[in-house]
Structures are given as C-alpha cells and as structure tokens.
Design an enzyme around this catalytic site. Sequence first.
Site, PDB file in Angstrom:
ATOM      1  N   ASP A 128       0.867  -1.173   0.000  1.00 49.68           N
ATOM      2  CA  ASP A 128       0.000   0.000   0.000  1.00 49.68           C
ATOM      3  C   ASP A 128       0.909   1.229   0.000  1.00 49.68           C
ATOM      4  O   ASP A 128       2.104   1.127   0.331  1.00 49.68           O
ATOM      5  CB  ASP A 128      -0.886  -0.028   1.245  1.00 49.68           C
ATOM      6  CG  ASP A 128      -1.638   1.268   1.443  1.00 49.68           C
ATOM      7  OD1 ASP A 128      -2.402   1.652   0.539  1.00 49.68           O
ATOM      8  OD2 ASP A 128      -1.452   1.915   2.500  1.00 49.68           O
ATOM      9  N   ASP A 151      -0.309   5.226   0.666  1.00 57.37           N
ATOM     10  CA  ASP A 151      -0.675   6.213   1.675  1.00 57.37           C
ATOM     11  C   ASP A 151      -0.745   5.569   3.054  1.00 57.37           C
ATOM     12  O   ASP A 151      -1.516   4.640   3.282  1.00 57.37           O
ATOM     13  CB  ASP A 151      -2.034   6.846   1.341  1.00 57.37           C
ATOM     14  CG  ASP A 151      -1.980   7.726   0.110  1.00 57.37           C
ATOM     15  OD1 ASP A 151      -0.938   8.342  -0.126  1.00 57.37           O
ATOM     16  OD2 ASP A 151      -2.992   7.800  -0.612  1.00 57.37           O
TER      17      ASP A 151
END
Length: 332
Positions: free
Chosen positions: A15, A17
């Site tokens: 991932d 953010d």
Amino acid sequence: MSEALQEVYDAVLFDLDGTVYQGSRIIPGAAEVMRELRDVRRPVRFVTNNASKTPEDVVEHLRGLGVDAEPAEVSTSAQAAARVLRERLPSGASVMIVGAPALEHEVEATGMRPVRKASGVDAVVQGHWTETGWSDLAEACLAIRAGAFWVACNVDATLPSERGQLPGNGSMVAALRAATGAEPEVAGKPEAPLFTTAAAAAGASLALVVGDRLETDIAGAVAAGLDSLAVLTGVATPGRLLVAAPAERPHYIAADLTGLSAPAGELRVGPKPGWRVRAEQDVLAVSAHDSSDQLELLRALCHFAWETGVTAVRALDEGAKAALGDLGLTPS
C-alpha cells in the site's frame, strides 16, 4: 531464528498512503527498505486505492521521495474500476466521471466514453479527487437515480496525510449512498482482484501484502488468500487490531516497513515467551516475563483476543502496565 520476513515471500505488495508515505512526506525507513528489496531482487508492486493519480504520477511522486519505481509496478483502483466497467458495458458506453483526470484516462483507455454530466449515461464511476464538489455529486445522484451502473474505486472513509486523516473517497460515496439509496460495486481494496492482479504481474506464487488499513489492505489480502503485514504508520492502531474481525486480521505486525528485515517468527501474531497472557473471565491478564517490547506484547494480545473474543486488558505488574500504556491500551 527464522528467516527475515522479506525472504519468506517471492514478492511484496505495498500500500502507499500511510505505509510508504504520508502525503508529501516519506515515512522514515521506507526508502531504505525499498533499496534493500531491489538489492536482493525481490519484486515489488505498489497497490493503491488512490484513483486520483496515474501510474506515472505515482512513480514521479515515489522518485521524488527517494523511492525507485516503474509505472508497470503500480496498480491503482482507477485501473481496477475501468476493468469492472469494461466487463459490464459495451465499447463506446457513456460513463460519468466523478474524480480526477487519471480516472477519466483509464476509462477512455478501455474504449468507453467519459463524460461529466448525467444525461443519458450508462454508468457512474467515482474516485478520490480533491476537486470534487457538490455539483459533481448532484450530477452523479441524478444518473444513479435514473438507473446508471455505479462503480466506486474504493470506499476508504479517510485519506492519510502529513496533517492527519482527511476525507477519503468513501466519505463522498457515503453522501451519494445517502442521497440515492443505492449501493456501488467496489473495484479496489478490499476486493481481491487488485491484489491478485498485482501478484500475477510480479510473477509471484507467494506474495506478501503490506498495509496500514485493516478494512482495506488487510481485508483485501484475506480476500485474495494472501498473507499480510500490518504496520502502525497510518490508520491501524493497537486497539483497532485487538478488535479486528476475522476478515481483517494480519499474519504479522510491525511498527513500520523496517520490520520486513526482522525474523518472520518474531513478527507473527501468536504467543510470545517474553509475556504471559491469560484470559480471566472478561479480561486478558498480562504480566512481563522476559521482555519490555510492547509490539511483542501486542502480537501476543492479538492472538489471545482473536482466539477468545476477550479484548479488555489488565496489567499484573509494572512492566505490563508500562507496555500497555505505550500501546495506548487502557488497563481495566
């Protein structure tokens, strides 16, 4: 001692953010971890629910933060949403865009016609964009009420930033859900295709998902049948981990990405020799045996909480009290 976590898997799916960066700020240690993975030729993929950027934009941002990347290594929820639309609609279908130009580009690349007004559209696709306003939601509301197929790139309620949690696409989706009574088809995390496609693109037979958000990153890994590492640099907290539903439970927990170089056995959720944890009616009683490592305690607590359903904690000594305080867990 077990192998380092990064050595157990043949690809790592990150991932972005809250895991690699927060807005314009790199999370400490992340760039060094990426370089180490490159040095040992471990394939990586960047899997993001942010639909406002093209893969090229993501790469430019990563490189600006000192992380080497290529567009082919990026999988976005805008791409996933475009695939959903392509599977459901004929070529040339009219699709209303509620989101950034990057989302519009992905829709157009599939042979459909992106528009910004509600009149006569076949579908509405909604992704995060800071420029989305009331008039955009109003047009989408009219189209959905008229029967348009509705796809949401993701339903993340918040978006991590260097200033804290900000409204995410899920908050905008919630507004349309309330206004229409309709429910969108979700293309990105926590659905499995975004991860399975990324793993396949990396040529992986055993990929590890790394993320900070249980309801998207970890739930998406569970849905895809992949192991996962939860990091505490974004949304996930010790308290949230303790009460995680089965579909949101990671195999491993670390403070940040530097945990990838630690022994896998140390990071795995389970009983830990340095801590004694036992369920006493409606509380988990904790005492320190030979450790002051609060993350080791968290992994043990998650194991027992998930096994028993008991999430309240009680310290039996000062060492346990201090560690629970460091974790932000209030003893009963």
